[in-house]
Write a protein that holds these residues in place. Structure first.
Motif, PDB file in Angstrom:
ATOM      1  N   ASN A  32       0.611  -1.205   0.163  1.00 52.97           N
ATOM      2  CA  ASN A  32       0.047   0.015  -0.038  1.00 52.97           C
ATOM      3  C   ASN A  32       0.903   0.955  -0.006  1.00 52.97           C
ATOM      4  OD1 ASN A  32       1.128  -0.186   2.571  1.00 52.97           O
ATOM      5  ND2 ASN A  32      -0.863   0.460   3.458  1.00 52.97           N
ATOM      6  N   SER A  33       2.085   1.236  -0.228  1.00 54.51           N
ATOM      7  CA  SER A  33       3.154   2.191  -0.023  1.00 54.51           C
ATOM      8  C   SER A  33       3.165   3.023  -1.516  1.00 54.51           C
ATOM      9  CB  SER A  33       4.442   1.886   0.398  1.00 54.51           C
ATOM     10  OG  SER A  33       5.304   0.925  -0.442  1.00 54.51           O
ATOM     11  N   SER A  34       3.561   4.438  -1.736  1.00 55.69           N
ATOM     12  CA  SER A  34       3.686   4.993  -2.887  1.00 55.69           C
ATOM     13  C   SER A  34       4.922   4.438  -3.600  1.00 55.69           C
ATOM     14  CB  SER A  34       3.810   6.541  -2.584  1.00 55.69           C
ATOM     15  OG  SER A  34       4.809   6.846  -1.787  1.00 55.69           O
ATOM     16  N   ILE A  38       5.550   2.626  -7.513  1.00 56.17           N
ATOM     17  CA  ILE A  38       6.370   3.441  -8.546  1.00 56.17           C
ATOM     18  C   ILE A  38       7.117   1.704  -8.857  1.00 56.17           C
ATOM     19  CG2 ILE A  38       8.760   4.210  -8.854  1.00 56.17           C
ATOM     20  CD1 ILE A  38       7.519   6.328  -6.657  1.00 56.17           C
ATOM     21  N   VAL A  39       7.476   0.886  -8.015  1.00 53.52           N
ATOM     22  CA  VAL A  39       8.064  -0.081  -8.555  1.00 53.52           C
ATOM     23  C   VAL A  39       7.289  -1.217  -9.319  1.00 53.52           C
ATOM     24  CG1 VAL A  39       8.987  -2.433  -7.680  1.00 53.52           C
ATOM     25  CG2 VAL A  39       9.868  -0.430  -6.626  1.00 53.52           C
ATOM     26  N   LYS A  40       6.055  -1.051  -9.041  1.00 49.26           N
ATOM     27  CA  LYS A  40       5.063  -1.782  -9.827  1.00 49.26           C
ATOM     28  C   LYS A  40       4.895  -1.072 -11.397  1.00 49.26           C
ATOM     29  CE  LYS A  40       1.521  -4.665 -10.279  1.00 49.26           C
ATOM     30  NZ  LYS A  40       0.896  -4.448 -11.669  1.00 49.26           N
ATOM     31  N   PRO A 205      11.721   7.729   9.144  1.00 50.07           N
ATOM     32  CA  PRO A 205      10.215   8.003   9.566  1.00 50.07           C
ATOM     33  C   PRO A 205       9.252   7.573   8.533  1.00 50.07           C
ATOM     34  CG  PRO A 205      11.565   9.888   9.921  1.00 50.07           C
ATOM     35  CD  PRO A 205      12.478   8.848   9.121  1.00 50.07           C
ATOM     36  N   GLN A 206       9.552   7.581   7.263  1.00 53.30           N
ATOM     37  CA  GLN A 206       8.762   7.124   6.253  1.00 53.30           C
ATOM     38  C   GLN A 206       8.364   5.683   6.377  1.00 53.30           C
ATOM     39  OE1 GLN A 206      11.347   9.018   5.632  1.00 53.30           O
ATOM     40  NE2 GLN A 206      11.366  10.476   4.237  1.00 53.30           N
ATOM     41  N   VAL A 207       9.114   4.874   6.699  1.00 52.74           N
ATOM     42  CA  VAL A 207       9.199   3.393   7.004  1.00 52.74           C
ATOM     43  C   VAL A 207       8.208   3.210   8.076  1.00 52.74           C
ATOM     44  CG1 VAL A 207      10.057   1.278   7.559  1.00 52.74           C
ATOM     45  CG2 VAL A 207      11.010   2.287   5.777  1.00 52.74           C
ATOM     46  N   VAL A 208       8.334   3.904   8.955  1.00 55.59           N
ATOM     47  CA  VAL A 208       7.571   3.661  10.340  1.00 55.59           C
ATOM     48  C   VAL A 208       6.131   4.335   9.974  1.00 55.59           C
ATOM     49  CG1 VAL A 208       7.440   4.964  12.502  1.00 55.59           C
ATOM     50  CG2 VAL A 208       9.533   4.048  11.995  1.00 55.59           C
ATOM     51  N   SER A 263      12.924  11.091  -6.007  1.00 55.23           N
ATOM     52  CA  SER A 263      12.121  12.268  -5.872  1.00 55.23           C
ATOM     53  C   SER A 263      10.962  12.201  -4.940  1.00 55.23           C
ATOM     54  CB  SER A 263      11.387  12.682  -7.061  1.00 55.23           C
ATOM     55  OG  SER A 263      12.742  13.011  -8.133  1.00 55.23           O
ATOM     56  N   ASP A 264      10.310  11.200  -4.803  1.00 55.19           N
ATOM     57  CA  ASP A 264       9.287  10.872  -3.935  1.00 55.19           C
ATOM     58  C   ASP A 264       9.587  10.899  -2.416  1.00 55.19           C
ATOM     59  OD1 ASP A 264       6.420   9.769  -3.567  1.00 55.19           O
ATOM     60  OD2 ASP A 264       7.545   8.386  -2.162  1.00 55.19           O
ATOM     61  N   MET A 265      10.878  10.507  -2.172  1.00 57.16           N
ATOM     62  CA  MET A 265      11.405  10.610  -0.568  1.00 57.16           C
ATOM     63  C   MET A 265      11.600  11.962  -0.267  1.00 57.16           C
ATOM     64  SD  MET A 265      11.985   8.523   1.683  1.00 57.16           S
ATOM     65  CE  MET A 265      11.786   6.996   0.783  1.00 57.16           C
TER      66      MET A 265
END
Length: 330
Positions: A32-34, A38-40, A205-208, A263-265
């Motif tokens: 469910n992550s952005s 992107i990978v998909k 933080p993004q992972v959390v 860029s997303d990060m």
């Protein structure tokens, strides 16, 4: 029989040209992550630009196990590729840890300038071990998350610290520094926090935010420990089975995906930090004295970090390239 045999050999030689190559690729990225979207998209692009000759089947969210498990499965041939963090990439070659030396980099520009300088050597080392690197990205800046506040090293020493299983050298560095480091697979971190087996861990933080680990570890130390380097790799055998005429388009799509991930990060970093604070995460300040203690701790462990955590040559090269970038910026 000879004409039949010749026809059969001719048919066998032509079949690969129209055959579909299926790549099974694993990642810890949540579905469910952005990031996973992107990978998909990269996999969908591969199918399109290859005219259907290349199909990617993804296993997100750790469905194929922790990253050491994934690398082992790639070596055995049951998986053909993966999107890995530095932990998984280090299972192939530990030189990638040079981009994650604790407290060595001030910002992402420094990290990527150093990566660009080291990239030919890093990619050659990965290729020599039977893998093809397709892109580089990152998972954000690592910070300390904990059940109780951590401002200085002694605060962390009093808590049970998650350490990725399968990396005894890094575990020993933590233990030598007086930390209660407990090895476990990343896929069991949530359970460890819920049961009290673990109190603290290092990630971005993004992972959390995506994994909701903050519900059990609601304190975040305001200290950028290092960046989570990441990259997409496939096995050399799988890459060689892909028709040569489509490999350049696939490589470009992978590199475009890496650029989008970066860029997303960058674009979401402040938003995600704000979201964590809104969810009740308490930011623990690190004053000048505490920062000095962290620096002293890392300096005291430098003899082990250089050589055990990071190969000595890669460690020296990373700091040299970082310093060269800093001089150019002045």
């Amino acid at each position: 029989m000879r004409p039949f045999r010749a026809a059969a050999l001719l048919l066998a030689s032509l079949l690969p040209l129209g055959a579909q190559v299926t790549l099974k690729m694993a990642t810890l990225l949540p579905e469910n992550s952005s990031w996973f979207r992107i990978v998909k998209d990269m996999g969908d692009t591969w199918a399109r630009v290859s005219g259907g000759r290349v199909k990617v089947v993804f296993y997100p969210g750790g469905r194929q196990g922790d990253e050491p498990d994934v690398v082992r499965k790639m070596r055995l041939g049951s998986l053909q590729g993966a999107v890995l963090t530095s932990q998984g990439l280090a299972e192939i070659d530990r030189s990638v840890y040079a981009l994650s030396i604790p407290l060595a980099f001030d910002n992402a520009d420094e990290v990527y300038a150093t990566l660009e300088a080291m990239r030919p050597g890093l990619e050659a080392a990965i290729q020599a071990r039977g893998f093809v690197p397709l892109n580089w990205a990152d998972g954000g800046w690592v910070r300390i998350f904990s059940r109780r506040p951590v401002a200085a090293p002694d605060d962390l020493r009093r808590q049970k610290l998650f350490q990725w299983a399968g990396d005894p050298r890094t575990l020993e560095i933590w233990k030598a520094g007086g930390f209660n480091a407990i090895p476990a697979p990343a896929t069991e971190l949530a359970t460890g926090l819920q049961t009290g087996l673990l109190d603290a861990f290092l990630t971005s933080p993004q992972v959390v935010l995506v994994t909701r680990y903050h519900e059990q570890a609601p304190h975040m130390t305001d200290l950028k420990w290092g960046i989570i380097l990441a990259g997409t790799v496939v096995t050399r055998d799988a890459w060689n089975r892909i028709p040569a005429d489509v490999r350049p388009a696939l490589l470009k799509a992978a590199q475009d995906a890496g650029n989008r991930l970066r860029s997303d990060m960058r674009a979401t970093e402040e938003r995600d930090l704000k979201a964590l604070r809104g969810a009740g995460v308490k930011v623990v300040p690190v004053d000048a004295h505490a920062r000095q203690l962290w620096n002293q701790m890392v300096a005291g462990a430098a003899g082990k970090i250089r050589g055990e955590f990071v190969p000595a040559q890669a460690y020296d090269e990373a700091l040299k390239d970082r310093d060269a970038y800093r001089r150019r910026g002045k």
